[in-house]
Design an enzyme around this catalytic site. Sequence first.
Site, PDB file in Angstrom:
ATOM      1  N   SER A  85       0.844  -1.202   0.050  1.00 16.62           N
ATOM      2  CA  SER A  85       0.031  -0.125   0.049  1.00 16.62           C
ATOM      3  C   SER A  85       0.852   1.359  -0.085  1.00 16.62           C
ATOM      4  O   SER A  85       1.988   1.359   0.386  1.00 16.62           O
ATOM      5  CB  SER A  85      -1.195   0.036   0.958  1.00 16.62           C
ATOM      6  OG  SER A  85      -1.705  -0.925   1.136  1.00 16.62           O
TER       7      SER A  85
HETATM    8  N1  SAH Z   1       0.081  -5.776   3.887  1.00 19.88           N
HETATM    9  C1  SAH Z   1       0.913  -5.931   2.927  1.00 19.88           C
HETATM   10  C2  SAH Z   1       0.212  -5.671   1.479  1.00 19.88           C
HETATM   11  C3  SAH Z   1      -0.992  -6.505   1.270  1.00 19.88           C
HETATM   12  S1  SAH Z   1      -1.527  -6.864  -0.297  1.00 19.88           S
HETATM   13  C4  SAH Z   1       2.052  -5.326   3.022  1.00 19.88           C
HETATM   14  O1  SAH Z   1       2.437  -4.607   3.772  1.00 19.88           O
HETATM   15  O2  SAH Z   1       2.996  -5.481   2.081  1.00 19.88           O
HETATM   16  C5  SAH Z   1      -2.827  -7.773   0.091  1.00 19.88           C
HETATM   17  C6  SAH Z   1      -2.255  -9.352   0.485  1.00 19.88           C
HETATM   18  O3  SAH Z   1      -3.471  -9.921   0.950  1.00 19.88           O
HETATM   19  C7  SAH Z   1      -1.812  -9.991  -0.615  1.00 19.88           C
HETATM   20  O4  SAH Z   1      -0.611 -10.531  -0.352  1.00 19.88           O
HETATM   21  C8  SAH Z   1      -2.701 -11.402  -0.731  1.00 19.88           C
HETATM   22  O5  SAH Z   1      -2.309 -12.599  -1.203  1.00 19.88           O
HETATM   23  C9  SAH Z   1      -3.462 -11.451   0.450  1.00 19.88           C
HETATM   24  N2  SAH Z   1      -4.591 -12.051   0.871  1.00 19.88           N
HETATM   25  C10 SAH Z   1      -5.585 -12.249  -0.180  1.00 19.88           C
HETATM   26  N3  SAH Z   1      -6.552 -12.888   0.582  1.00 19.88           N
HETATM   27  C11 SAH Z   1      -6.163 -13.235   1.541  1.00 19.88           C
HETATM   28  C12 SAH Z   1      -6.755 -14.320   2.622  1.00 19.88           C
HETATM   29  N4  SAH Z   1      -8.118 -15.036   2.497  1.00 19.88           N
HETATM   30  N5  SAH Z   1      -6.230 -14.695   3.934  1.00 19.88           N
HETATM   31  C13 SAH Z   1      -4.954 -14.121   3.652  1.00 19.88           C
HETATM   32  N6  SAH Z   1      -4.140 -13.217   2.870  1.00 19.88           N
HETATM   33  C14 SAH Z   1      -5.070 -12.872   1.817  1.00 19.88           C
END
Ligand code: SAH
Length: 235
Positions: A85
Amino acid sequence: MTRAPFLLAVLALSCGPAPLASDESELARARQRMVAEQIEARGVKDPLVLDALRKVPRHEFVPKAVAAEAYGDHPLSIGHAQTISQPYIVAFMTEAVRPRRGMKVLEVGTGSGYQAAVLASIGCRVYSIEIVRSLADSARTRLARLGYDVQVRYGDGYLGWPEVAPFDAILLTAAPEAVPAALVQQLKAGGRLVAPVGGEHDVQRLTLVEKDSLGRQKRSELLPVRFVPMRKGLR
Ligand code: SAH
């Protein structure tokens, strides 16, 4: 305008990459500027949050090829069609859960591990769940290499982490269509949960759920945002 991060992200991207920051001291300067110009200037005030954003080396959490853009005012691709983000959004969400040293915090969507590192830098005990196995593995390795004490689990965030629950705070960094009930259940009385809520192609609402000391819930919408969708189930 200050409350339109997505628009800002688009503008920043269309203006091309941030100035090249080639060595560590330049990166450190870019990071201090990021906090002053993108985060403090837009109203984030919690000194613990500002301090963490000043310290955590965001450039270590993005692919090497875009390290020089790590402190730009926009999200960045981290592979597997996922993004880290925009710094302001990380700061805003972190402030929204009022993190304090020693708090037990759950993050859903480890991604690069950056948000988890920010929480760990504040002194929270951080548990983070990621549904893409290779992202979970690389974030775990990266966080350990950089000295952040974070428990990373490969799994489905819809289920939360019942063995460790309840949590003082929960952050979702992928967007569900509605706040998952299991996660609200795993929030302590007095706890705060923040999540982008809405469909993949909608403008989502960054939603705050507060549980009072009697366990009653209050919901408020904080900001329009755009996050990757939260996937249903392991593949
Ligand atoms: N917080 C992260 C950015 C997150 S992007 C950072 O600081 O870099 C969103 C992430 O959520 C992705 O890596 C995606 O694979 C994960 N995601 C999506 N659905 C999910 C689920 N049901 N459970 C766990 N992770 C999930």
